[in-house]
Design a protein around this motif. Structure first.
Motif: not given
Length: 194
Positions: A52-58
């Protein structure tokens, strides 16, 4: 009526403690865990957070001043590595630019709390190991991200991925993950194994 008059006669005297006294016996160290020494459940937990990290970063990146984040390469620089760690004081911490560590005891926390923590750490653009101050810019960014309706989607995606990985590893999902997320029949088949 007599009961209410008795309540009013009670004198409230709060005990006031200095925070330094309350935490003096706690270890203030923040340690990153060796990935080779993680349990099966911790590996799944870490993998789910990384998922889920890329989603939160974005999501956080999209709320930052658009003059700072201009293209996909800037976003890729904004995304941080994720680690599990151990701390008696913190649920998570960051150096403000390249990594976020999530306390491995968060494994039993709800998806809401995990996503909330990731957003919180992404909103810090400085290390949280020495000081954990929050300025007005932090609060504004945090509010803008959390107020966004897609946070629920992030929680769902995190939970769905985590459940799926638990099942692939023959581990019964945690109780706070026991809702129907397209895997209910697989979940019931694990009830007798754990």
């Amino acid at each position: 009526m007599e009961y209410h008059s008795q309540i009013l006669k009670i004198k409230f005297t709060p005990n006031i403690f200095k925070i330094e006294e309350l935490i003096k016996d706690l270890n203030s160290q923040h340690n990153i865990c060796d990935a080779k020494k993680l349990s099966k459940k911790e590996i799944v937990f870490l993998k789910s957070i990384k998922h889920i990290n890329p989603y939160i970063a974005n999501l956080v990146c999209s709320k930052i001043n658009t003059n700072k984040i201009k293209d996909y390469q800037d976003f890729k620089k904004f995304q941080r590595d994720i680690y599990l760690g151990e701390s008696q004081l913190s649920k998570g911490w960051t150096n403000g630019n390249s990594y976020i560590a999530v306390n491995k005891n968060m494994i039993s926390f709800s998806p809401f709390e995990i996503i909330h923590l990731l957003v919180h750490e992404y909103c810090h653009n400085f290390t949280t190991l020495e000081s954990h101050d929050h300025d007005i810019e932090f609060y504004q960014l945090f509010h803008d991200v959390i107020d966004n309706g897609v946070i629920g989607h992030a929680m769902y995606q995190f939970q769905k991925f985590c459940n799926s990985e638990y099942l692939k590893n023959n581990i019964k999902p945690l109780k706070n993950y026991d809702i129907n997320l397209d895997i209910q029949s697989q979940y019931y088949s694990l009830e007798d194994k754990n």
